[in-house]
Scaffold this active site. Structure first.
Site, mmCIF file in Angstrom:
data_model
loop_
_atom_site.group_PDB
_atom_site.id
_atom_site.type_symbol
_atom_site.label_atom_id
_atom_site.label_comp_id
_atom_site.label_asym_id
_atom_site.label_seq_id
_atom_site.Cartn_x
_atom_site.Cartn_y
_atom_site.Cartn_z
ATOM 1 N N GLY A 1 -3.914 2.191 1.164
ATOM 2 C CA GLY A 1 -3.316 2.813 0.570
ATOM 3 C C GLY A 1 -2.255 3.648 1.189
ATOM 4 N N GLU B 1 0.459 0.830 1.903
ATOM 5 C CA GLU B 1 1.066 0.464 0.672
ATOM 6 C C GLU B 1 1.878 1.728 0.167
ATOM 7 O OE1 GLU B 1 -2.184 -2.125 -1.718
ATOM 8 O OE2 GLU B 1 -2.864 0.123 -1.182
ATOM 9 N N GLU C 1 -8.868 -3.632 3.348
ATOM 10 C CA GLU C 1 -9.430 -3.610 2.311
ATOM 11 C C GLU C 1 -10.608 -4.659 2.276
ATOM 12 O OE1 GLU C 1 -5.838 -1.703 0.902
ATOM 13 O OE2 GLU C 1 -6.224 -3.050 2.261
#
Length: 262
Positions: A113, A116, A136
């Site tokens: 994240g 991202e 992930e």
């Protein structure tokens, strides 16, 4: 406004200044949880609405920009709960709607994240100790905040597949070569470089800055013909601004322009 998981400040003395947002969960390497993402949305919205702010810098700590989503929280979800509460969509999307430029100043880990979040920003400036990745798959998951979509757009299919399917990290030099990062600087110069870029943006016409950002983003949402058409109409629209007249006059008169942001 005070936050539980963020530190914010305004830097600069000119008419338009830089809003700085620092992720601040150092013990968790800035792992992204609901509280942090809720607060980040509020802070971004506040700076975006403030006419005195010309640019936003988003940063973390020396060891980590953000090491990823908070796995201790994700481990408690099942499908029904994640789907019903619209996990991620509910409070991770605010960066998509910020109109002012957002510069990510990245040191240390930007994983999952965190990577991202970096890719949602407009300019990425990395310290030479930065590390990027989408690990992930090592948790039996896939990226959920745009990693499989933004990463190929930034670095191409081959590199994105390599990172997503192996879960490996790439260093700042590889990230710059691949197109994920705009600049790599020594770690002790990271904020100086990011704030310098932000100050340069703040000195420019606010109208032109917004239009340029919107046009570049449109390139990722449309085909070439539609994108060029949109750019052309925005280019025509700039001829109605006072700042266009000031900018061209200053160039011809060999002086620095004084933009009025209108």
């Amino acid at each position: 406004m005070s936050y539980e998981t963020l530190l914010t400040e305004v830097i600069g003395a000119g008419e338009r200044r830089t809003g700085v947002i620092r992720l601040n969960r150092p013990k968790q390497l800035n792992a992204l949880n609901d509280t942090l993402m809720d607060e980040l949305g509020v802070a971004l919205k506040a700076f975006d609405a403030d006419d005195a702010i010309g640019c936003i810098v988003l940063t973390g700590g020396d060891k980590a920009f953000a090491a990823g989503a908070d796995i201790s929280v994700l481990a408690r979800f099942d499908f029904a709960r994640a789907y019903q509460m619209d996990l991620i969509t509910r409070n991770w999307e605010q960066l998509r709607y910020v109109r002012k430029p957002v510069i990510a100043a990245v040191a240390g880990f930007a994983l999952g994240g965190g990577c991202e979040l970096v890719m949602m920003c407009d300019i990425v400036i990395a310290a030479d100790n930065a590390r990027f990745g989408q690990p992930e798959i090592k948790l039996g998951l896939i990226p959920g905040a745009g990693g499989t979509q933004r990463l190929p757009r930034a670095v191409g299919k081959a590199k994105a597949m390599d990172l997503v399917l192996t879960g490996r990290m790439m260093d700042a030099a590889e990230a710059e070569r691949s197109g994920l990062v705009a600049r790599v600087v020594p770690a002790d110069k990271l904020m100086e470089e990011a704030l310098g870029a932000a100050a340069a943006i703040c000195d420019l016409s606010a109208v032109s800055v917004l239009a340029n950002k919107e046009c570049v983003n449109r390139a990722f949402e449309t085909g070439l013909s539609d994108g060029v058409h949109f750019e052309r109409r925005m280019f025509h629209a700039m001829f109605s601004t006072e700042d266009k007249n000031e900018g061209t006059s200053a160039f011809l008169e060999k002086r620095k322009p004084v933009f009025k942001h209108r």
